[in-house]
Design a protein around this motif. Structure first.
Motif, PDB file in Angstrom:
ATOM      1  N   LEU A  91      35.216  31.192  39.227  1.00  0.00           N
ATOM      2  CA  LEU A  91      35.335  31.955  37.987  1.00  0.00           C
ATOM      3  C   LEU A  91      35.349  33.452  38.246  1.00  0.00           C
ATOM      4  N   MET A  92      34.505  33.908  39.188  1.00  0.00           N
ATOM      5  CA  MET A  92      34.470  35.327  39.526  1.00  0.00           C
ATOM      6  C   MET A  92      35.795  35.778  40.123  1.00  0.00           C
ATOM      7  N   LEU A  93      36.385  34.941  40.984  1.00  0.00           N
ATOM      8  CA  LEU A  93      37.665  35.289  41.593  1.00  0.00           C
ATOM      9  C   LEU A  93      38.767  35.371  40.539  1.00  0.00           C
ATOM     10  N   MET A  94      38.787  34.441  39.585  1.00  0.00           N
ATOM     11  CA  MET A  94      39.816  34.469  38.553  1.00  0.00           C
ATOM     12  C   MET A  94      39.665  35.694  37.658  1.00  0.00           C
ATOM     13  N   LYS A  95      38.422  36.062  37.330  1.00  0.00           N
ATOM     14  CA  LYS A  95      38.217  37.257  36.520  1.00  0.00           C
ATOM     15  C   LYS A  95      38.665  38.508  37.268  1.00  0.00           C
ATOM     16  N   THR A  96      38.418  38.544  38.589  1.00  0.00           N
ATOM     17  CA  THR A  96      38.853  39.701  39.379  1.00  0.00           C
ATOM     18  C   THR A  96      40.376  39.824  39.376  1.00  0.00           C
ATOM     19  N   GLN A  97      41.062  38.685  39.504  1.00  0.00           N
ATOM     20  CA  GLN A  97      42.524  38.716  39.476  1.00  0.00           C
ATOM     21  C   GLN A  97      43.045  39.163  38.114  1.00  0.00           C
ATOM     22  N   ASP A  98      42.408  38.694  37.037  1.00  0.00           N
ATOM     23  CA  ASP A  98      42.827  39.115  35.697  1.00  0.00           C
ATOM     24  C   ASP A  98      42.596  40.617  35.502  1.00  0.00           C
ATOM     25  N   MET A  99      41.466  41.116  36.003  1.00  0.00           N
ATOM     26  CA  MET A  99      41.185  42.546  35.882  1.00  0.00           C
ATOM     27  C   MET A  99      42.209  43.378  36.651  1.00  0.00           C
ATOM     28  N   GLU A 184      44.420  49.812  23.937  1.00  0.00           N
ATOM     29  CA  GLU A 184      43.967  48.430  23.800  1.00  0.00           C
ATOM     30  C   GLU A 184      43.735  47.793  25.166  1.00  0.00           C
ATOM     31  N   LEU A 185      44.620  48.060  26.114  1.00  0.00           N
ATOM     32  CA  LEU A 185      44.443  47.503  27.459  1.00  0.00           C
ATOM     33  C   LEU A 185      43.198  48.068  28.136  1.00  0.00           C
ATOM     34  N   GLU A 186      42.905  49.338  27.909  1.00  0.00           N
ATOM     35  CA  GLU A 186      41.691  49.917  28.486  1.00  0.00           C
ATOM     36  C   GLU A 186      40.437  49.267  27.893  1.00  0.00           C
ATOM     37  N   LYS A 187      40.460  48.976  26.593  1.00  0.00           N
ATOM     38  CA  LYS A 187      39.321  48.279  25.989  1.00  0.00           C
ATOM     39  C   LYS A 187      39.157  46.884  26.583  1.00  0.00           C
ATOM     40  N   ILE A 188      40.269  46.190  26.769  1.00  0.00           N
ATOM     41  CA  ILE A 188      40.203  44.848  27.369  1.00  0.00           C
ATOM     42  C   ILE A 188      39.668  44.934  28.789  1.00  0.00           C
ATOM     43  N   PHE A 189      40.104  45.948  29.534  1.00  0.00           N
ATOM     44  CA  PHE A 189      39.628  46.103  30.909  1.00  0.00           C
ATOM     45  C   PHE A 189      38.123  46.376  30.946  1.00  0.00           C
ATOM     46  N   MET A 190      37.636  47.211  30.021  1.00  0.00           N
ATOM     47  CA  MET A 190      36.203  47.489  29.969  1.00  0.00           C
ATOM     48  C   MET A 190      35.402  46.244  29.604  1.00  0.00           C
ATOM     49  N   ASP A 191      35.899  45.445  28.675  1.00  0.00           N
ATOM     50  CA  ASP A 191      35.209  44.206  28.309  1.00  0.00           C
ATOM     51  C   ASP A 191      35.182  43.223  29.474  1.00  0.00           C
ATOM     52  N   MET A 192      36.296  43.109  30.186  1.00  0.00           N
ATOM     53  CA  MET A 192      36.337  42.201  31.324  1.00  0.00           C
ATOM     54  C   MET A 192      35.413  42.672  32.435  1.00  0.00           C
ATOM     55  N   THR A 193      35.342  43.989  32.628  1.00  0.00           N
ATOM     56  CA  THR A 193      34.424  44.526  33.638  1.00  0.00           C
ATOM     57  C   THR A 193      32.978  44.214  33.277  1.00  0.00           C
ATOM     58  N   MET A 194      32.633  44.358  31.994  1.00  0.00           N
ATOM     59  CA  MET A 194      31.275  44.047  31.546  1.00  0.00           C
ATOM     60  C   MET A 194      30.958  42.570  31.741  1.00  0.00           C
ATOM     61  N   GLN A 195      31.896  41.694  31.389  1.00  0.00           N
ATOM     62  CA  GLN A 195      31.665  40.271  31.560  1.00  0.00           C
ATOM     63  C   GLN A 195      31.493  39.899  33.033  1.00  0.00           C
ATOM     64  N   LYS A 196      32.241  40.552  33.898  1.00  0.00           N
ATOM     65  CA  LYS A 196      32.090  40.287  35.326  1.00  0.00           C
ATOM     66  C   LYS A 196      30.731  40.742  35.838  1.00  0.00           C
ATOM     67  N   GLU A 197      30.271  41.895  35.364  1.00  0.00           N
ATOM     68  CA  GLU A 197      28.960  42.380  35.791  1.00  0.00           C
ATOM     69  C   GLU A 197      27.837  41.482  35.273  1.00  0.00           C
ATOM     70  N   LEU A 198      28.025  40.937  34.064  1.00  0.00           N
ATOM     71  CA  LEU A 198      26.990  40.066  33.512  1.00  0.00           C
ATOM     72  C   LEU A 198      26.872  38.749  34.270  1.00  0.00           C
ATOM     73  N   LYS A 200      26.965  38.487  37.482  1.00  0.00           N
ATOM     74  CA  LYS A 200      26.310  38.713  38.763  1.00  0.00           C
ATOM     75  C   LYS A 200      24.816  38.418  38.648  1.00  0.00           C
ATOM     76  N   LYS A 201      24.187  38.252  39.794  1.00  0.00           N
ATOM     77  CA  LYS A 201      22.768  37.945  39.826  1.00  0.00           C
ATOM     78  C   LYS A 201      21.957  39.197  39.478  1.00  0.00           C
ATOM     79  N   GLY A 202      20.757  38.961  39.027  1.00  0.00           N
ATOM     80  CA  GLY A 202      19.892  40.068  38.669  1.00  0.00           C
ATOM     81  C   GLY A 202      19.394  39.953  37.242  1.00  0.00           C
ATOM     82  N   ARG A 203      18.142  40.368  37.010  1.00  0.00           N
ATOM     83  CA  ARG A 203      17.573  40.304  35.669  1.00  0.00           C
ATOM     84  C   ARG A 203      18.086  41.472  34.831  1.00  0.00           C
ATOM     85  N   LYS A 204      18.446  41.184  33.623  1.00  0.00           N
ATOM     86  CA  LYS A 204      19.020  42.197  32.730  1.00  0.00           C
ATOM     87  C   LYS A 204      18.658  41.836  31.303  1.00  0.00           C
ATOM     88  N   ARG A 205      18.742  42.826  30.436  1.00  0.00           N
ATOM     89  CA  ARG A 205      18.488  42.590  29.023  1.00  0.00           C
ATOM     90  C   ARG A 205      19.345  43.530  28.194  1.00  0.00           C
TER      91      ARG A 205
END
Length: 229
Positions: A91-99, A184-198, A200-205
């Motif tokens: 899933l991470m690899l596919m998101k990276t390719q989409d980004m 619009e594409l920049e907004k999509i890119f920012m959302d995809m970047t956020m989803q990819k970071e979420l 990843k491992k690590g505690r977050k809130r």
């Protein structure tokens, strides 16, 4: 002898057409049509025979998990859940390719915007004693030159050919549309970047509204600081 036999022209035997009395039944089936129909029939017949043979020799104690994880809808097997179809790494690899694809489209749109902006800016900001007109083809250039060569007839904005005016207006519309598309594409890119970071491992809130220094409509997350070894 075989070569001589082939050298002599022979009559081409053609299949007969549908008689006039039977034209109401449609086209007469030719031999090649029959061959294709027979092949398709025998292929289906062989497929059914093999399926019946597999069903006859099936182990009655056979079991696999898709027997309980699928259901039949109108004779078609449907998987109940495909959430675990891919591993987290896949899933991470596919998101990276989409980004990467979205980022490439953003850069392409920005380059086109810069090119259109430079061209339209050069048209709008010319000195008063000198005007430069851009023509799309030779016909437009000849028409502009003919107007400029006539004495006493300045090339004002009203004397510009209608085709050039339409092309200029179309360029402005294209510029505005490309700007909106790039945003619009920049907004999509920012959302995809956020989803990819979420992912990843690590505690977050997720921060509350009173904890955000700069108010924004997008969610803001905070990762817990971890000591790196």
């Amino acid at each position: 002898m075989s070569s001589l036999r082939n050298a002599i022209s022979r009559r081409a035997h053609k299949e007969r057409a549908q008689p006039d009395a039977r034209k109401k039944f449609g086209l007469l089936e030719k031999h090649k049509d029959y061959v294709e129909r027979a092949k398709a029939y025998h292929k289906k017949e062989e497929t059914l025979r093999r399926l019946k043979e597999k069903a006859a020799f099936r182990n009655p104690d056979e079991f696999y998990f898709k027997m309980i994880k699928t259901r039949t809808v109108d004779g078609v097997h449907k998987v109940e859940s495909e959430a675990n179809k891919y591993t987290p790494e896949e899933l991470m690899l596919m998101k990276t390719q989409d980004m990467g694809y979205v980022l490439q489209k953003v850069q392409s749109e920005r380059k086109r915007i810069d090119k259109l902006t430079a061209m339209l800016h050069s048209l709008d900001n010319q000195p008063s004693n000198r005007k430069v007109y851009f023509a799309e083809d030779r016909e437009d250039a000849k028409e502009i030159q003919s107007r400029a060569s006539k004495p006493g007839i300045p090339i004002a904005s009203d004397n510009i050919p209608a085709r050039i005016k339409r092309k200029t207006v179309a360029s402005y519309r294209e510029l505005e549309a490309r700007k909106n598309r790039a945003n619009e594409l920049e907004k999509i890119f920012m959302d995809m970047t956020m989803q990819k970071e979420l992912q990843k491992k690590g505690r977050k809130r997720k921060l509350r509204e009173d904890e955000i220094l700069s108010p924004t409509s997008r969610p803001v997350y905070k990762w817990r600081a971890e000591r790196k070894r």
